[in-house]
Design a protein around this motif. Structure first.
Motif, PDB file in Angstrom:
ATOM      1  N   THR A  22       0.884  -1.157   0.124  1.00  0.00           N
ATOM      2  CA  THR A  22       0.072   0.049  -0.038  1.00  0.00           C
ATOM      3  C   THR A  22       0.637   1.189  -0.138  1.00  0.00           C
ATOM      4  OG1 THR A  22      -1.870  -1.204   1.184  1.00  0.00           O
ATOM      5  CG2 THR A  22      -1.719   1.117   1.337  1.00  0.00           C
ATOM      6  N   ARG A  25       2.745   1.685  -3.556  1.00  0.00           N
ATOM      7  CA  ARG A  25       1.791   2.484  -4.357  1.00  0.00           C
ATOM      8  C   ARG A  25       1.373   3.813  -4.193  1.00  0.00           C
ATOM      9  NH1 ARG A  25      -2.284  -3.032  -4.416  1.00  0.00           N
ATOM     10  NH2 ARG A  25      -1.068  -4.437  -5.926  1.00  0.00           N
ATOM     11  N   ALA A  26       1.233   4.038  -2.779  1.00  0.00           N
ATOM     12  CA  ALA A  26       1.338   5.571  -2.545  1.00  0.00           C
ATOM     13  C   ALA A  26       2.386   6.370  -3.233  1.00  0.00           C
ATOM     14  CB  ALA A  26       0.945   5.726  -1.138  1.00  0.00           C
ATOM     15  N   GLN A  28       4.089   5.769  -5.672  1.00  0.00           N
ATOM     16  CA  GLN A  28       4.243   5.803  -7.021  1.00  0.00           C
ATOM     17  C   GLN A  28       3.141   7.048  -7.403  1.00  0.00           C
ATOM     18  OE1 GLN A  28       3.035   1.696  -8.013  1.00  0.00           O
ATOM     19  NE2 GLN A  28       4.732   1.838  -9.345  1.00  0.00           N
ATOM     20  N   ASP A  29       2.225   7.032  -6.454  1.00  0.00           N
ATOM     21  CA  ASP A  29       1.082   8.036  -6.749  1.00  0.00           C
ATOM     22  C   ASP A  29       1.428   9.430  -6.469  1.00  0.00           C
ATOM     23  OD1 ASP A  29      -0.825   6.092  -7.541  1.00  0.00           O
ATOM     24  OD2 ASP A  29      -1.614   6.066  -5.624  1.00  0.00           O
ATOM     25  N   VAL A  30       2.299   9.599  -5.388  1.00  0.00           N
ATOM     26  CA  VAL A  30       2.556  10.858  -4.650  1.00  0.00           C
ATOM     27  C   VAL A  30       3.833  11.447  -5.784  1.00  0.00           C
ATOM     28  CG1 VAL A  30       3.627  12.066  -2.789  1.00  0.00           C
ATOM     29  CG2 VAL A  30       1.688  10.625  -2.386  1.00  0.00           C
ATOM     30  N   HIS A  37       7.354  -0.491  -9.563  1.00  0.00           N
ATOM     31  CA  HIS A  37       7.264  -1.293  -8.276  1.00  0.00           C
ATOM     32  C   HIS A  37       7.430  -2.772  -8.482  1.00  0.00           C
ATOM     33  CE1 HIS A  37       4.220  -3.125  -5.152  1.00  0.00           C
ATOM     34  NE2 HIS A  37       5.228  -2.894  -4.665  1.00  0.00           N
ATOM     35  N   ARG A 180      -0.542   7.932   2.130  1.00  0.00           N
ATOM     36  CA  ARG A 180       0.042   8.957   1.530  1.00  0.00           C
ATOM     37  C   ARG A 180       0.802   9.762   2.577  1.00  0.00           C
ATOM     38  NH1 ARG A 180      -1.745  11.369  -3.566  1.00  0.00           N
ATOM     39  NH2 ARG A 180      -3.074  10.009  -4.951  1.00  0.00           N
TER      40      ARG A 180
END
Length: 209
Positions: A22, A25-26, A28-30, A37, A180
């Motif tokens: 988790t 992936r956060a 990667q998003d931020v 990954h 995040r």
């Protein structure tokens, strides 16, 4: 011809259900830039089914791969020769990605000292941010119970084991922080070049030991 710059590496270590994937992936998003990954589950899922053991015994192929075994009411992961070879391949695949200039985030369980030592060797010359991912026992149990295909007791059984002998550049608690927020803390540490010293200290300890 200009030499290709290496990608940076974020290595997340923690027990099962601690929230590593988790957080990855956060991240990667931020992150304003792309990260690839790479995780243990991807490589385990890629193994031939007969080597993904579930309490395999004796000469069964599952004992040679990654074998999930109940022990004293808990669950252990045991790696045979095929499993260990797969793990070594995963670490070298990660290094190959970074060598091409791709930034990567890895989530793994460093269940044995040799796993960390191999990372120290394979990632020599790379910019590595080593991250400890933590979570309290009650939250681990609740997450494990809610996840399909998980064996009760696995996360708690590995809670101390995965962090033995480790020093981190940054540590996050996924029970206290949103994904995040964890991601932003990790990325801040990864951008601080003065903070990337955990692998250097660990290498010194290996050589001096």
């Amino acid at each position: 011809m200009r030499a290709m710059s290496k990608g940076s590496i974020i290595l997340l270590n923690g027990t099962s259900s601690a929230g590593k994937t988790t957080v990855a992936r956060a991240i990667q998003d931020v992150s304003p830039t792309p990260l690839q990954h790479i995780c243990l589950d991807q490589f385990r899922d890629g193994m031939a089914g007969r080597y993904r053991g579930m309490n395999s015994h004796g000469d069964e192929p599952g004992t040679r791969g990654l074998n999930v075994v109940p022990v004293d009411g808990m669950t252990q992961l045991r790696f045979g020769d095929v499993g260990r070879q797969t793990l070594r391949g995963m670490r070298r695949a990660a290094a190959a990605f970074a060598a091409t200039g791709i930034d990567i985030v890895i989530d793994d369980l460093l269940l044995e000292p040799d796993f960390l030592r191999d990372y120290l060797e394979v990632f020599a010359g790379f910019d590595v941010t080593f991250v400890g991912v933590h979570c309290d026992v009650d939250t681990l149990k609740a997450r494990e119970q809610a996840r399909p295909g998980r064996f009760p007791g696995t996360a708690v059984a590995h809670l101390k084991q995965v962090h033995e002998g480790c020093e981190y550049d940054v540590e996050v608690d996924t029970a206290r922080m949103a994904p995040r927020d964890c991601a932003r803390q990790v990325l801040a540490a990864s951008r601080d070049l003065n903070a990337h010293s955990a692998f250097q200290r660990l290498r010194l300890g290996v050589h001096n030991g």
